[in-house]
Scaffold this motif. Structure first.
Motif, PDB file in Angstrom:
ATOM      1  N   ILE A  22       0.853  -1.224  -0.104  1.00  0.00           N
ATOM      2  CA  ILE A  22      -0.247  -0.014  -0.072  1.00  0.00           C
ATOM      3  C   ILE A  22       0.760   1.405  -0.180  1.00  0.00           C
ATOM      4  O   ILE A  22       0.827   2.000  -0.726  1.00  0.00           O
ATOM      5  N   ILE A  23       2.014   1.341   0.801  1.00  0.00           N
ATOM      6  CA  ILE A  23       2.758   2.407   0.837  1.00  0.00           C
ATOM      7  C   ILE A  23       3.452   2.477  -0.276  1.00  0.00           C
ATOM      8  O   ILE A  23       3.724   3.740  -0.927  1.00  0.00           O
ATOM      9  N   TYR A  24       3.984   1.427  -0.925  1.00  0.00           N
ATOM     10  CA  TYR A  24       4.659   1.536  -2.306  1.00  0.00           C
ATOM     11  C   TYR A  24       3.945   2.100  -3.274  1.00  0.00           C
ATOM     12  O   TYR A  24       4.041   2.731  -4.377  1.00  0.00           O
ATOM     13  N   SER A  25       2.590   1.482  -3.231  1.00  0.00           N
ATOM     14  CA  SER A  25       1.634   2.016  -4.509  1.00  0.00           C
ATOM     15  C   SER A  25       1.400   3.528  -4.306  1.00  0.00           C
ATOM     16  O   SER A  25       1.243   4.114  -5.424  1.00  0.00           O
ATOM     17  N   GLY A  26       1.104   4.098  -3.068  1.00  0.00           N
ATOM     18  CA  GLY A  26       1.084   5.455  -3.012  1.00  0.00           C
ATOM     19  C   GLY A  26       2.173   6.157  -3.415  1.00  0.00           C
ATOM     20  O   GLY A  26       1.996   7.316  -4.020  1.00  0.00           O
ATOM     21  N   TYR A  27       3.500   5.539  -2.940  1.00  0.00           N
ATOM     22  CA  TYR A  27       4.675   6.358  -3.739  1.00  0.00           C
ATOM     23  C   TYR A  27       4.844   6.431  -5.266  1.00  0.00           C
ATOM     24  O   TYR A  27       4.964   7.501  -5.857  1.00  0.00           O
ATOM     25  N   ARG A  28       4.394   5.093  -5.785  1.00  0.00           N
ATOM     26  CA  ARG A  28       4.454   5.432  -7.116  1.00  0.00           C
ATOM     27  C   ARG A  28       3.239   6.217  -7.777  1.00  0.00           C
ATOM     28  O   ARG A  28       3.457   6.766  -8.823  1.00  0.00           O
ATOM     29  N   ILE A  29       2.028   6.241  -7.297  1.00  0.00           N
ATOM     30  CA  ILE A  29       0.991   7.045  -7.745  1.00  0.00           C
ATOM     31  C   ILE A  29       1.532   8.487  -7.958  1.00  0.00           C
ATOM     32  O   ILE A  29       1.261   9.035  -8.793  1.00  0.00           O
TER      33      ILE A  29
ATOM     34  N   GLU B 251       5.444  12.743 -13.087  1.00  0.00           N
ATOM     35  CA  GLU B 251       6.035  12.539 -14.471  1.00  0.00           C
ATOM     36  C   GLU B 251       5.072  12.924 -15.357  1.00  0.00           C
ATOM     37  O   GLU B 251       5.261  13.484 -16.632  1.00  0.00           O
ATOM     38  N   ASP B 252       3.792  12.256 -15.314  1.00  0.00           N
ATOM     39  CA  ASP B 252       2.795  12.636 -16.447  1.00  0.00           C
ATOM     40  C   ASP B 252       2.489  14.049 -16.521  1.00  0.00           C
ATOM     41  O   ASP B 252       2.205  14.574 -17.697  1.00  0.00           O
ATOM     42  N   ARG B 253       2.521  14.688 -15.472  1.00  0.00           N
ATOM     43  CA  ARG B 253       2.157  16.428 -15.516  1.00  0.00           C
ATOM     44  C   ARG B 253       3.550  16.869 -16.235  1.00  0.00           C
ATOM     45  O   ARG B 253       2.951  17.831 -17.118  1.00  0.00           O
ATOM     46  N   GLU B 254       4.559  16.408 -16.042  1.00  0.00           N
ATOM     47  CA  GLU B 254       5.776  17.060 -16.639  1.00  0.00           C
ATOM     48  C   GLU B 254       5.673  16.793 -18.269  1.00  0.00           C
ATOM     49  O   GLU B 254       6.085  17.594 -18.997  1.00  0.00           O
ATOM     50  N   ILE B 255       5.399  15.469 -18.399  1.00  0.00           N
ATOM     51  CA  ILE B 255       5.053  15.120 -19.947  1.00  0.00           C
ATOM     52  C   ILE B 255       4.120  15.957 -20.689  1.00  0.00           C
ATOM     53  O   ILE B 255       4.200  16.534 -21.601  1.00  0.00           O
ATOM     54  N   GLU B 256       2.956  16.082 -19.903  1.00  0.00           N
ATOM     55  CA  GLU B 256       1.763  17.093 -20.715  1.00  0.00           C
ATOM     56  C   GLU B 256       2.342  18.265 -20.980  1.00  0.00           C
ATOM     57  O   GLU B 256       1.985  19.065 -21.953  1.00  0.00           O
ATOM     58  N   GLN B 257       2.937  18.884 -19.628  1.00  0.00           N
ATOM     59  CA  GLN B 257       3.526  20.173 -20.017  1.00  0.00           C
ATOM     60  C   GLN B 257       4.269  20.298 -21.066  1.00  0.00           C
ATOM     61  O   GLN B 257       4.386  21.418 -21.892  1.00  0.00           O
ATOM     62  N   ARG B 258       5.375  19.393 -21.334  1.00  0.00           N
ATOM     63  CA  ARG B 258       6.111  19.537 -22.403  1.00  0.00           C
ATOM     64  C   ARG B 258       5.413  19.451 -23.801  1.00  0.00           C
ATOM     65  O   ARG B 258       5.474  20.102 -24.795  1.00  0.00           O
ATOM     66  N   VAL B 259       4.341  18.647 -23.815  1.00  0.00           N
ATOM     67  CA  VAL B 259       3.771  18.357 -25.105  1.00  0.00           C
ATOM     68  C   VAL B 259       2.619  19.905 -25.102  1.00  0.00           C
ATOM     69  O   VAL B 259       2.799  20.167 -26.326  1.00  0.00           O
TER      70      VAL B 259
ATOM     71  N   THR C  68       4.561   9.775  -7.760  1.00  0.00           N
ATOM     72  CA  THR C  68       5.669   9.858  -8.690  1.00  0.00           C
ATOM     73  C   THR C  68       5.224   9.896 -10.286  1.00  0.00           C
ATOM     74  O   THR C  68       5.701  10.706 -11.075  1.00  0.00           O
ATOM     75  N   LEU C  69       4.537   9.076 -10.289  1.00  0.00           N
ATOM     76  CA  LEU C  69       4.089   8.682 -11.947  1.00  0.00           C
ATOM     77  C   LEU C  69       3.011   9.855 -12.241  1.00  0.00           C
ATOM     78  O   LEU C  69       3.112  10.400 -13.355  1.00  0.00           O
ATOM     79  N   PHE C  70       2.332  10.496 -11.000  1.00  0.00           N
ATOM     80  CA  PHE C  70       1.384  11.648 -11.472  1.00  0.00           C
ATOM     81  C   PHE C  70       2.275  12.668 -11.816  1.00  0.00           C
ATOM     82  O   PHE C  70       1.893  13.600 -12.768  1.00  0.00           O
TER      83      PHE C  70
END
Length: 112
Positions: A45-52, A58-66, A54-56
């Motif tokens: 549960i803790i690892y899943s929260g951490y990955r959510i 990263e996704d925001r940075e990719i969207e900003q670049r696009v 970090t992935l959020f």
């Protein structure tokens, strides 16, 4: 942004401390009463929260670049559109001038 997650984490620790305080057996017995697989579930549960999180990010940075790339392409297109009519106007002026010269030439031929 991380301040909110830190506050959430410490809030969860405080809630867990109050719950454990209400146990009559104490914290030591809580760990002995808990099955071993529950630790893996808690770590998952803790690892899943951490990955959510970090992935959020990263996704925001990719969207900003696009978005920035699309904006750059759009601005280039606007600049080309601004430059293109002026070139067409120059061509049109050349054609008008040439047509005027031809009319003048024809006028001269009619006079002779």
């Amino acid at each position: 942004m991380m301040k909110g997650y830190a506050a959430l984490f410490f809030g969860a620790i405080l809630i867990a401390a109050f719950v454990l305080k209400e146990y009559s057996a104490g914290v030591g017995n809580f760990f002995t009463m808990t099955p071993w697989w529950m630790y893996f579930v808690l770590c998952g549960i803790i690892y899943s929260g951490y990955r959510i999180v970090t992935l959020f990010q990263e996704d925001r940075e990719i969207e900003q670049r696009v978005i920035e790339e699309e904006g750059r392409v759009y601005m280039e297109r606007i600049e080309r559109a601004k430059a293109q009519p002026s070139a067409e106007d120059d061509d049109a002026e050349d054609l008008v001038a040439a047509a005027g010269d031809e009319d003048h030439y024809h006028d001269d031929s009619n006079r002779l």
